[in-house]
Design a protein around this motif. Structure first.
Motif, mmCIF file in Angstrom:
data_model
loop_
_atom_site.group_PDB
_atom_site.id
_atom_site.type_symbol
_atom_site.label_atom_id
_atom_site.label_comp_id
_atom_site.label_asym_id
_atom_site.label_seq_id
_atom_site.Cartn_x
_atom_site.Cartn_y
_atom_site.Cartn_z
ATOM 1 N N SER A 145 9.114 -5.663 1.939
ATOM 2 C CA SER A 145 8.044 -6.345 2.140
ATOM 3 C C SER A 145 6.401 -5.395 2.606
ATOM 4 O O SER A 145 6.577 -4.661 3.051
ATOM 5 C CB SER A 145 8.098 -7.177 3.484
ATOM 6 O OG SER A 145 7.056 -7.879 4.082
ATOM 7 N N ASP A 345 5.957 -11.931 -0.352
ATOM 8 C CA ASP A 345 7.095 -11.339 -1.113
ATOM 9 C C ASP A 345 8.009 -11.783 -1.897
ATOM 10 O O ASP A 345 8.721 -11.346 -2.695
ATOM 11 C CB ASP A 345 7.983 -10.902 0.046
ATOM 12 C CG ASP A 345 7.192 -9.841 1.111
ATOM 13 O OD1 ASP A 345 6.246 -9.345 0.464
ATOM 14 O OD2 ASP A 345 7.535 -9.757 2.413
ATOM 15 N N ARG A 360 5.067 -9.461 -4.230
ATOM 16 C CA ARG A 360 5.018 -8.251 -3.813
ATOM 17 C C ARG A 360 3.828 -7.112 -4.252
ATOM 18 O O ARG A 360 3.924 -6.009 -4.483
ATOM 19 C CB ARG A 360 6.184 -7.514 -4.032
ATOM 20 C CG ARG A 360 7.561 -8.096 -3.060
ATOM 21 C CD ARG A 360 8.566 -7.350 -3.090
ATOM 22 N NE ARG A 360 9.753 -7.758 -2.173
ATOM 23 C CZ ARG A 360 10.793 -8.557 -2.617
ATOM 24 N NH1 ARG A 360 10.790 -8.673 -4.123
ATOM 25 N NH2 ARG A 360 11.716 -9.125 -1.890
#
Length: 450
Positions: A145, A345, A360
């Protein structure tokens, strides 16, 4: 006579059997690469939805294949989608196994490929496949993350950067509690590829929030950033900035990492994907910062504000805005500023379908992100950084790139105002009020309203 008749019947039965086997063999052993030329849309059922693929065929061979749409579980489909490269290389689905953990999605992809029109007119029946892939070098699990801490954080700022191993540039940011120098509230490592990197796409490109983790990471079985995040969490959780390296580490191995050569700090096993970066850059840079914290300290203050960008209905768009400002408390001037917009993410969390591919990643670091204002997002906010370092106002941005509609792309390099500037101004107002309350910054004039 009877014996002759039985022998003749036996020969006929054998001939029929052989003919039947030959017919079955012809039906199932379709020569690979014999598809009808053109661009085809094929689809088949996965676990939750129809998986639609677009396949381009030239001279009977698959030359391009991509997903058009699906509604599968995103993380599982990402794993199953790795089969597309195998289908392209194999020129068909024959002999390809399902991906472990994504069997239904895998079969949906392979079954769709099986529906491609064949040049010989035969449509073979699809036989579902299982997974024979064990977790190993090709097991690329997307788990990291890059989301920043929401809200406002501030503290004493420390930063070090240096080139290492063949010219890569590592950088380390540490922020400590102003009331307690031993309390680490932010630790962040980044690295840019060396200028002569063998993959031109990643020359001088920051790795943390770019495509690097998806493409280069596959060769190592893990994303580069996962190692950095592991160490950062350890530093903040333990308030520890110096470590004893793995006693089994052998520097002679260089990039040829073996199990005993993996880094271990306080029982944490650092994955091999970035262990060279951790050992040769992150740890030495952090050690320098630790020494500075314990001796001379710093006269720089760090301020960060991060907030999820919501739509008109109050729903998260899948983008998080973040502004960082470093102030020199001796001069009360801005020493560094960084604005970025960071994508969620997971693809499913991003509302704009055209932006899902940047999950991401951030707008600043992404190599492929296309800024609608027709000028690089990084160019816009590099200009902001220089403007503020030169003493410009946080709010007077009218002379910066893409802050207004020019009406002439050919003449100016952009055509319209970037919506990112409005988001930046919102964050700037929040940080400015806090910095003024703390007495660490001079007054910044706001431009007169028209």
């Amino acid at each position: 006579m009877t014996t002759h008749k039985r022998f003749k019947q036996s020969l006929i039965f054998t001939a029929i059997t052989l003919a039947s086997l030959t017919t079955v063999g012809c039906a199932t052993q379709v020569a690979p690469g014999k598809y009808v030329d053109g661009v085809h849309q094929v689809q088949a059922k996965g676990k939750k939805s129809q998986i639609v693929l677009e396949v381009k065929v030239e001279q009977g061979n698959i030359v391009d294949i991509k997903t058009q749409s699906h509604n599968e579980t995103e993380s599982l489909f990402l794993n199953a989608e790795r089969l597309l490269a195998k289908v392209l290389k194999n020129n068909g689905h024959e002999g390809i196994d399902a991906v472990s953990g994504a069997t239904y999605s895998s079969n949906g992809i392979l079954k769709a490929v099986n529906k491609l029109p064949r040049a010989n007119g035969i449509q073979p029946e699809y036989v579902a496949v299982g997974s024979k892939e064990a977790s190993g070098d090709d097991d690329f699990k997307l788990k990291w993350s890059i989301q920043p801490q929401l809200g406002l954080i501030s503290g004493d700022y420390y930063y070090e950067e240096a080139r290492f191993r063949q010219g890569h540039k590592g950088s380390m940011t540490v922020v400590t509690n102003s009331a307690n120098k031993d309390d680490v509230i932010l630790a962040e490592f980044n690295e840019s590829g060396r200028p002569n990197y063998y993959t031109r796409l990643y020359q001088d490109v920051p790795k943390r929030m770019s495509e690097y983790n998806f493409t280069m990471g596959k060769k190592k079985g893990t994303a580069w950033v996962q190692s950095a995040l592991t160490m950062e969490k350890l530093m903040m959780d333990k308030d520890q900035l110096i470590f004893e390296p793995n006693p089994n580490h052998d520097p002679k191995l260089a990039n040829k990492l073996k199990e005993p050569n993996r880094l271990r700090y306080l029982g944490i096993d650092i994955v091999a994907g970035a262990s060279n970066s951790i050992q040769q850059s992150m740890i030495p840079l952090t050690a320098k910062i630790y020494d500075q914290i314990q001796t001379q300290g710093t006269h720089y203050k760090f301020y960060q504000h991060a907030e999820k960008v919501l739509d008109s209905k109050g729903k998260w768009t899948g983008i998080t805005g973040m502004l960082r400002i470093v102030v020199d408390t001796n001069t009360k001037q801005i020493a560094k500023a960084q604005f970025d917009e960071i994508f969620a993410d997971e693809k499913a969390q991003i509302a704009d379908a055209s932006m899902k591919k940047y999950y991401r990643q951030s707008k600043y670091d992404s190599i492929n992100y296309v800024e609608p204002a027709r000028i690089g997002f990084n160019v816009m906010f590099d200009a902001l950084n220089e403007h503020l370092k030169a003493g410009g106002s946080l709010f007077d941005i009218n002379d910066l790139p893409a802050t207004g509609d020019s009406g002439s792309y050919a003449a100016t390099g952009f055509t319209k105002r970037s919506s990112s500037w409005d988001l930046y101004l919102k964050h700037a107002d929040i940080l400015y009020k806090q910095m003024r309350a703390d007495g660490v910054i001079v007054e910044h004039k706001r431009p007169a309203t028209k």
